[in-house]
Scaffold this active site. Structure first.
Site, PDB file in Angstrom:
ATOM      1  N   ARG A   1       0.845  -1.189   0.000  1.00  0.00           N
ATOM      2  CA  ARG A   1       0.000   0.000   0.000  1.00  0.00           C
ATOM      3  C   ARG A   1       0.885   1.246   0.000  1.00  0.00           C
ATOM      4  O   ARG A   1       1.908   1.291   0.692  1.00  0.00           O
ATOM      5  CB  ARG A   1      -0.879   0.036   1.253  1.00  0.00           C
ATOM      6  CG  ARG A   1      -2.045  -0.944   1.237  1.00  0.00           C
ATOM      7  CD  ARG A   1      -3.127  -0.533   0.227  1.00  0.00           C
ATOM      8  NE  ARG A   1      -4.288  -1.392   0.282  1.00  0.00           N
ATOM      9  CZ  ARG A   1      -4.455  -2.512  -0.429  1.00  0.00           C
ATOM     10  NH1 ARG A   1      -3.519  -2.909  -1.279  1.00  0.00           N
ATOM     11  NH2 ARG A   1      -5.560  -3.227  -0.313  1.00  0.00           N
TER      12      ARG A   1
ATOM     13  N   HIS B   1      -1.340  -0.356  -9.810  1.00  0.00           N
ATOM     14  CA  HIS B   1      -1.959  -1.158  -8.742  1.00  0.00           C
ATOM     15  C   HIS B   1      -2.602  -2.440  -9.302  1.00  0.00           C
ATOM     16  O   HIS B   1      -3.833  -2.575  -9.324  1.00  0.00           O
ATOM     17  CB  HIS B   1      -2.995  -0.338  -7.958  1.00  0.00           C
ATOM     18  CG  HIS B   1      -3.337  -0.980  -6.638  1.00  0.00           C
ATOM     19  ND1 HIS B   1      -3.724  -0.272  -5.535  1.00  0.00           N
ATOM     20  CD2 HIS B   1      -3.350  -2.284  -6.239  1.00  0.00           C
ATOM     21  CE1 HIS B   1      -3.960  -1.101  -4.529  1.00  0.00           C
ATOM     22  NE2 HIS B   1      -3.735  -2.339  -4.933  1.00  0.00           N
TER      23      HIS B   1
END
Ligand code: GLV
Length: 323
Positions: A238, A286
């Protein structure tokens, strides 16, 4: 057992109650089909077509908006449609029911492949060859044996330990760090007070820490300066685990020699972000690991069966802890 008593002992699809699906990212049709192939006749509803909110027993959600859970008074479980549960941490609308996340072989294989690619790209000097090719230059760099290249995995959870084992299998010199003591074949594991020893010799650092209140910003200027100068950095967890301004500074000064980044503070990464124009940064949008519904639905169906029978779901997490 007679046909009749067998039929009586099998739960009807209706006994599970309705399943509500919410995600702006995942394909509801693929999920509905995959779940129904495990639980024929399942009452599968896709937000906003909720019907009577009191029918909803199981919620499958990815990044639901604040207040999303409030209308549903009969929820028996929440399944987070991904591995990282940071979108569920600190919410005030979560019901007090078991919460679980996805963990399936497809997701683990994708994450392992992303990190292997990123580490091998550095270990085999591919960025230098990419640049040399743009100059039309035959730029020979003698390959180094992989067991002389020290790779460190920060975070040895489910995905982190799979990644560490994968790198060890390929032949790298692999170590790992976690707050909880870990033991993984072929991986030197460091604990809480040994972060300095872990970082001191690494050539490539891979972040696999979950984002929790305790890990936000933990990869900061101090951590970068504890690495040998020119170390490479891979972030597949993250964005907010990393202090981005500190990473930009470390990349500019050469303290960090290159970074492969799949996750960011703001996604999509804003057009004017400094990372876009840094030669030593590789950006991916991502996707290091995504959920494969056909693989994940088996476990979600099992959790629906278990919770409906008063048991525990698979892959339960603690949203207060963050993993
Ligand atoms: C993806 O980022 C996930 O957490 O599954």
């Amino acid at each position: 057992m007679t046909q009749q008593s067998l039929a009586q002992s099998m739960p009807e699809a209706g006994d599970y109650g309705a399943v509500l699906f919410y995600s702006e990212f995942d394909d509801p049709k693929a999920w509905g089909d995959a779940l129904k192939s495990n639980l024929p006749g399942l009452d599968f509803r896709v937000y906003p077509d909720v019907g009577n909110p009191d029918d909803i027993r199981h919620v499958l959600a990815w990044k639901a908006f604040p207040g999303f859970f409030e209308p549903f008074r009969n929820i028996a479980q929440v399944v987070n449609l991904g591995a990282g549960i940071d979108a569920l941490v600190g919410r005030t609308d979560l019901p007090d029911v078991p919460i679980s996340r996805l963990s399936d072989p497809g997701m683990i294989a994708l994450m392992r492949s992303y990190v292997l690619f990123s580490v091998i790209r550095y270990a085999r000097d591919i960025p230098a060859f990419e640049q040399a090719q743009r100059r039309h230059e035959w730029h020979y760099i003698h390959p180094r044996p992989l067991d002389t290249i020290k790779v460190g995995i920060l975070g040895l959870g489910h995905l982190g330990s799979a990644v560490a084992s994968g790198l060890a299998d390929v032949g790298f010199d692999v170590s790992g760090w976690d707050v909880a003591p870990k033991s993984i074949t072929g991986v030197r594991c460091f604990g809480l007070d040994q972060k300095q020893d872990f970082l001191g010799e690494l050539e490539i650092l891979v972040n696999m820490m979950p984002l929790t209140p305790a890990t936000a910003g933990m990869i900061n200027a101090d951590l970068f300066s504890a690495l040998p100068q020119g170390a490479k950095f891979v972030n597949a967890s993250r964005g907010h685990v990393v202090d981005e301004p500190a990473l930009i500074e470390a990349l500019r000064s050469g303290q960090i020699g290159g970074a492969t980044l799949d996750v960011f503070h703001v996604e999509p990464l804003p057009e004017d972000h400094p990372f876009w124009s840094m030669e030593n940064v590789l950006i991916t949008p991502h996707l290091a690991s995504i959920t494969v519904p056909e693989a994940a639905a088996r476990d979600v169906a099992e959790s629906i069966r278990r919770v409906s029978a008063g048991g525990e779901p698979l892959h339960r997490v603690d949203p207060r802890r963050g993993y």
